[in-house]
Design a protein around this motif. Structure first.
Motif, PDB file in Angstrom:
ATOM      1  N   SER A  66       0.564 -23.610  -0.124  1.00 51.09           N
ATOM      2  CA  SER A  66       0.785 -25.117  -0.130  1.00 51.09           C
ATOM      3  C   SER A  66       1.059 -25.477   1.116  1.00 51.09           C
ATOM      4  CB  SER A  66       1.213 -25.094  -1.722  1.00 51.09           C
ATOM      5  OG  SER A  66       2.888 -24.520  -1.233  1.00 51.09           O
ATOM      6  N   THR A  67       1.378 -25.222   1.776  1.00 48.18           N
ATOM      7  CA  THR A  67       1.571 -25.542   3.153  1.00 48.18           C
ATOM      8  C   THR A  67       1.386 -24.642   4.177  1.00 48.18           C
ATOM      9  OG1 THR A  67       4.008 -25.866   4.535  1.00 48.18           O
ATOM     10  CG2 THR A  67       4.102 -24.211   3.254  1.00 48.18           C
ATOM     11  N   GLN A  68       1.360 -25.395   5.730  1.00 52.03           N
ATOM     12  CA  GLN A  68       1.018 -23.943   6.959  1.00 52.03           C
ATOM     13  C   GLN A  68       1.957 -24.309   7.598  1.00 52.03           C
ATOM     14  OE1 GLN A  68      -2.744 -25.616   7.696  1.00 52.03           O
ATOM     15  NE2 GLN A  68      -3.876 -23.698   7.337  1.00 52.03           N
ATOM     16  N   ILE A  69       3.078 -24.800   7.530  1.00 55.19           N
ATOM     17  CA  ILE A  69       4.532 -25.260   8.397  1.00 55.19           C
ATOM     18  C   ILE A  69       5.439 -24.042   8.138  1.00 55.19           C
ATOM     19  CG2 ILE A  69       5.966 -26.540   9.129  1.00 55.19           C
ATOM     20  CD1 ILE A  69       3.410 -27.669   9.394  1.00 55.19           C
ATOM     21  N   VAL A  70       5.344 -23.298   9.029  1.00 57.34           N
ATOM     22  CA  VAL A  70       6.398 -22.222   9.297  1.00 57.34           C
ATOM     23  C   VAL A  70       7.862 -21.782   8.204  1.00 57.34           C
ATOM     24  CG1 VAL A  70       7.076 -19.728  10.540  1.00 57.34           C
ATOM     25  CG2 VAL A  70       4.811 -20.439  11.252  1.00 57.34           C
ATOM     26  N   PRO A  71       8.634 -22.567   9.356  1.00 56.49           N
ATOM     27  CA  PRO A  71       9.546 -22.620   8.297  1.00 56.49           C
ATOM     28  C   PRO A  71       9.425 -23.373   7.099  1.00 56.49           C
ATOM     29  CG  PRO A  71       9.595 -23.734  10.443  1.00 56.49           C
ATOM     30  CD  PRO A  71       8.011 -23.309  10.074  1.00 56.49           C
ATOM     31  N   ALA A  72       8.818 -23.720   6.494  1.00 56.50           N
ATOM     32  CA  ALA A  72       8.901 -24.381   5.119  1.00 56.50           C
ATOM     33  C   ALA A  72       7.944 -23.017   4.129  1.00 56.50           C
ATOM     34  CB  ALA A  72       7.734 -25.580   5.252  1.00 56.50           C
ATOM     35  N   LEU A  73       7.129 -22.538   4.630  1.00 55.19           N
ATOM     36  CA  LEU A  73       6.622 -21.367   4.454  1.00 55.19           C
ATOM     37  C   LEU A  73       7.236 -20.151   4.366  1.00 55.19           C
ATOM     38  CD1 LEU A  73       4.159 -20.699   3.377  1.00 55.19           C
ATOM     39  CD2 LEU A  73       3.666 -19.199   5.756  1.00 55.19           C
ATOM     40  N   GLU A  74       8.441 -20.232   4.935  1.00 54.34           N
ATOM     41  CA  GLU A  74       9.490 -19.167   5.051  1.00 54.34           C
ATOM     42  C   GLU A  74      10.184 -19.073   3.384  1.00 54.34           C
ATOM     43  OE1 GLU A  74      10.773 -19.242   8.638  1.00 54.34           O
ATOM     44  OE2 GLU A  74      10.311 -17.330   9.795  1.00 54.34           O
ATOM     45  N   VAL A  75      10.716 -20.911   4.169  1.00 56.84           N
ATOM     46  CA  VAL A  75      11.615 -20.183   2.267  1.00 56.84           C
ATOM     47  C   VAL A  75      10.924 -20.358   0.978  1.00 56.84           C
ATOM     48  CG1 VAL A  75      12.524 -21.983   1.107  1.00 56.84           C
ATOM     49  CG2 VAL A  75      12.465 -22.549   3.808  1.00 56.84           C
ATOM     50  N   LEU A  76       9.446 -20.518   1.172  1.00 58.35           N
ATOM     51  CA  LEU A  76       8.371 -21.178  -0.276  1.00 58.35           C
ATOM     52  C   LEU A  76       8.218 -19.263   0.232  1.00 58.35           C
ATOM     53  CD1 LEU A  76       7.048 -22.636  -2.325  1.00 58.35           C
ATOM     54  CD2 LEU A  76       4.876 -21.454  -1.005  1.00 58.35           C
ATOM     55  N   GLN A  77       8.140 -18.184   0.714  1.00 59.57           N
ATOM     56  CA  GLN A  77       7.978 -17.155   0.976  1.00 59.57           C
ATOM     57  C   GLN A  77       9.322 -16.240   0.192  1.00 59.57           C
ATOM     58  OE1 GLN A  77       5.082 -15.726   3.808  1.00 59.57           O
ATOM     59  NE2 GLN A  77       3.720 -16.358   2.356  1.00 59.57           N
ATOM     60  N   SER A  78      10.677 -16.738   0.536  1.00 56.48           N
ATOM     61  CA  SER A  78      12.068 -15.964   0.428  1.00 56.48           C
ATOM     62  C   SER A  78      12.740 -15.678  -0.862  1.00 56.48           C
ATOM     63  CB  SER A  78      13.193 -17.174   1.341  1.00 56.48           C
ATOM     64  OG  SER A  78      12.724 -18.226  -0.006  1.00 56.48           O
ATOM     65  N   GLY A  79      11.434 -15.840  -1.824  1.00 60.23           N
ATOM     66  CA  GLY A  79      11.754 -15.596  -3.601  1.00 60.23           C
ATOM     67  C   GLY A  79      12.411 -16.632  -4.098  1.00 60.23           C
ATOM     68  N   ILE A  80      11.943 -17.750  -3.720  1.00 54.39           N
ATOM     69  CA  ILE A  80      12.622 -18.952  -4.783  1.00 54.39           C
ATOM     70  C   ILE A  80      11.872 -19.122  -5.992  1.00 54.39           C
ATOM     71  CG2 ILE A  80      14.073 -20.009  -2.554  1.00 54.39           C
ATOM     72  CD1 ILE A  80      11.652 -21.800  -2.869  1.00 54.39           C
ATOM     73  N   PRO A  81      12.576 -19.483  -7.437  1.00 54.87           N
ATOM     74  CA  PRO A  81      12.008 -19.644  -8.208  1.00 54.87           C
ATOM     75  C   PRO A  81       9.965 -20.346  -7.703  1.00 54.87           C
ATOM     76  CG  PRO A  81      13.749 -20.039  -8.397  1.00 54.87           C
ATOM     77  CD  PRO A  81      13.849 -20.418  -6.992  1.00 54.87           C
ATOM     78  N   THR A  82       9.787 -20.223  -8.337  1.00 54.87           N
ATOM     79  CA  THR A  82       7.845 -21.156  -8.120  1.00 54.87           C
ATOM     80  C   THR A  82       6.657 -21.047  -9.133  1.00 54.87           C
ATOM     81  OG1 THR A  82       9.046 -20.835  -5.558  1.00 54.87           O
ATOM     82  CG2 THR A  82       6.214 -20.923  -6.148  1.00 54.87           C
ATOM     83  N   LEU A  83       6.557 -21.824  -9.135  1.00 54.16           N
ATOM     84  CA  LEU A  83       5.192 -21.906 -10.282  1.00 54.16           C
ATOM     85  C   LEU A  83       3.937 -22.622  -8.714  1.00 54.16           C
ATOM     86  CD1 LEU A  83       3.276 -21.510 -12.638  1.00 54.16           C
ATOM     87  CD2 LEU A  83       4.602 -24.440 -12.937  1.00 54.16           C
ATOM     88  N   ARG A  84       3.558 -21.165  -8.791  1.00 50.70           N
ATOM     89  CA  ARG A  84       2.297 -21.800  -7.882  1.00 50.70           C
ATOM     90  C   ARG A  84       0.446 -22.358  -8.961  1.00 50.70           C
ATOM     91  NH1 ARG A  84      -1.274 -20.296  -3.535  1.00 50.70           N
ATOM     92  NH2 ARG A  84      -3.113 -19.621  -4.130  1.00 50.70           N
ATOM     93  N   CYS A  85       0.090 -23.253  -9.491  1.00 50.04           N
ATOM     94  CA  CYS A  85      -1.306 -24.023  -8.974  1.00 50.04           C
ATOM     95  C   CYS A  85      -2.541 -24.213  -8.494  1.00 50.04           C
ATOM     96  CB  CYS A  85      -0.784 -24.974 -10.040  1.00 50.04           C
ATOM     97  SG  CYS A  85       0.430 -24.800 -11.256  1.00 50.04           S
TER      98      CYS A  85
END
Length: 216
Positions: A102-121
């Motif tokens: 859902s993003t290609q921006i590295v710092p944002a991607l790191e937050v996304l992949q840090s284990g935060i609660p997420t629903l992917r669609c």
């Protein structure tokens, strides 16, 4: 009578020797009193136990007005009208072969992949057409990190949909010389981060529809 006197002399001498022996033993008895009468104290070192290090502060999020809980399913993040439109134009939903993030921006991607609660669609199959959306729960510092990363990568951010919307659109050329539009749109609002990357198609009002559904 004389023998009796000699006997008494021997007894007295023997008692005197016994007293002398006992006195000599007492002089070397361990722990005997010193000349001052006080018992020497043992030389004991006092060790102060090390104090445990103070734990590092842990960021906690106090629920605020407008916070949301993570949706249970992808069908619950859209209005009935938007869900019907997506099913008609870009099905299927959640194709397992789609790997687009859902993003290609590295710092944002790191937050996304840090284990935060997420629903992917996701919408669409593996092709030059599709949408990938994540609805995530973030802390205020994580939201700030995401927004700063987006702005530093050329995203235009503005107040909209009850929060801050950041978007960008670019165009690329395929090997068949076809121009393909793609981009990202993000909404940061309260404790939620809605991140979307799209290729070729992006329905008007897509992010706004998710916001209206989550915060209805």
């Amino acid at each position: 009578m004389r023998s009796s006197s000699i006997f008494r002399s021997v007894v007295i001498a023997g008692l005197a020797m016994a007293v002398g022996v006992l006195s000599a033993c007492g002089a070397y008895e361990p722990g005997a009193s010193s000349s001052s009468g006080a018992t020497p104290s043992p030389n004991v070192s006092t060790i102060t136990p090390a104090q445990p290090a103070s734990p590092s502060p842990i960021e906690t999020n106090t629920p605020q007005a407008g916070d949301v809980t993570l949706p249970a399913s992808c069908t619950s993040i859209y209005s009935a009208a938007m869900l019907a439109s997506l099913n008609a134009s870009i099905a299927p939903m959640n194709d397992s072969a789609v790997t687009m993030l859902s993003t290609q921006i590295v710092p944002a991607l790191e937050v996304l992949q840090s284990g935060i609660p997420t629903l992917r669609c996701t919408w669409g199959g593996p092709s030059e057409k599709g949408i990938a959306t994540n609805v995530s729960i973030v802390s205020s510092s994580q939201a700030s990190t995401v927004q700063q990363a987006l702005e530093s990568n050329g995203f235009a951010c503005t107040a909209a949909d009850g929060g801050t919307v950041c978007g960008i659109e670019t165009k690329s050329v395929t090997q068949q010389d076809q121009i393909v539009a793609n981009g990202e749109e993000h909404l940061l609002r309260g404790n939620a981060w809605i991140s979307t990357r799209w290729i070729t198609t992006f329905p008007a009002g897509y992010t706004a529809d998710i916001a209206a559904t989550l915060w209805q």
